[in-house]
Design a protein around this motif. Sequence first.
Motif, PDB file in Angstrom:
ATOM      1  N   ARG A   1      -3.521  15.515   4.383  1.00  0.00           N
ATOM      2  CA  ARG A   1      -3.150  14.102   4.376  1.00  0.00           C
ATOM      3  C   ARG A   1      -4.379  13.230   4.549  1.00  0.00           C
ATOM      4  NH1 ARG A   1       0.422  15.839   2.430  1.00  0.00           N
ATOM      5  NH2 ARG A   1      -0.197  14.145   1.103  1.00  0.00           N
TER       6      ARG A   1
ATOM      7  N   ARG B   1      -6.686   8.351   9.386  1.00  0.00           N
ATOM      8  CA  ARG B   1      -7.515   7.159   9.636  1.00  0.00           C
ATOM      9  C   ARG B   1      -7.939   7.026  11.092  1.00  0.00           C
ATOM     10  NH1 ARG B   1      -3.411   6.059   6.200  1.00  0.00           N
ATOM     11  NH2 ARG B   1      -3.976   5.362   4.096  1.00  0.00           N
TER      12      ARG B   1
ATOM     13  N   ALA C   1      -5.955   1.234   5.752  1.00  0.00           N
ATOM     14  CA  ALA C   1      -4.501   1.123   5.962  1.00  0.00           C
ATOM     15  C   ALA C   1      -3.948  -0.284   5.693  1.00  0.00           C
ATOM     16  CB  ALA C   1      -4.144   1.573   7.368  1.00  0.00           C
TER      17      ALA C   1
ATOM     18  N   SER D   1     -11.573   1.259  -1.065  1.00  0.00           N
ATOM     19  CA  SER D   1     -12.035  -0.023  -0.513  1.00  0.00           C
ATOM     20  C   SER D   1     -13.417   0.057   0.113  1.00  0.00           C
ATOM     21  CB  SER D   1     -11.042  -0.492   0.546  1.00  0.00           C
ATOM     22  OG  SER D   1     -11.072   0.412   1.634  1.00  0.00           O
TER      23      SER D   1
ATOM     24  N   LYS E   1       7.328  10.297   0.717  1.00  0.00           N
ATOM     25  CA  LYS E   1       7.070  10.890  -0.599  1.00  0.00           C
ATOM     26  C   LYS E   1       8.384  10.966  -1.373  1.00  0.00           C
ATOM     27  CE  LYS E   1       2.644  11.815  -0.061  1.00  0.00           C
ATOM     28  NZ  LYS E   1       1.598  11.072  -0.789  1.00  0.00           N
TER      29      LYS E   1
END
Length: 193
Positions: free
Chosen positions: A14, A17, A70, A127, A182
Amino acid sequence: MNYKNLKQLVQKSRCTRRFKQNQKIDLNDLEELIDVARVTSSAKNMQPLKYILVTKEQFVKKLATTAKWAAHLTNWSQSEDEIPSAFIIMLNDKRIDGFPMFDAGVSFEAISLAANSKDLDICALASIDKQVCKELFDIDDNFEILLGIAVGISNEKIELVEVTDNNTNYYRDKQDTHCVPKRDLPQIVVGKY
Ligand SMILES: Cc1cc2nc3c(=O)[nH]c(=O)nc-3n(C[C@H](O)[C@H](O)[C@H](O)COP(=O)(O)O)c2cc1C
């Protein structure tokens, strides 16, 4: 490796963060990830992707604090005690006439799986601040910056959940678990013949 093991690895791989601090990741670790990406499929086998590996603390900090983490979490921003240990910057070498966006996806997933197989965790960051990258690493106009990949050791619980009301936004639940919806198989297999 059988299907079950592979599926478990993919499910475990996954984007995280919130990273543990003081976890040393060296250039050799990052090189081993790229050595997996290096042999993945490439459109027309042109292999236009190149990589910059970053482990020096001051550069990692600069990259982490200038990226946007995020977008769906409006009440959280990454603090300095959650930043990753390292970064990979994925570049397109414009002198090679390839299909970089297709290759970038293939490469990212390979890096993600390789990282997880080594008990490391990652986050893709479109980003990443490209101007900051250019300045820090002297990237010339032959290269287009495609993606940053944060690398470290996760310090958060992440779960895959079902999509409800067609909403795929990730969120944190009451236990602070990061939930990633998902779509299920019937939603994405749109034809069977
Ligand atoms: C190409 C790409 C770019 C991404 N860019 C960012 C980003 O800039 N910031 C961020 O926090 N997450 C970014 N992500 C992570 C996605 O938000 C994440 O993949 C998504 O929430 C699903 O979570 P999962 O990777 O655990 O399945 C990116 C992912 C991909 C594949």
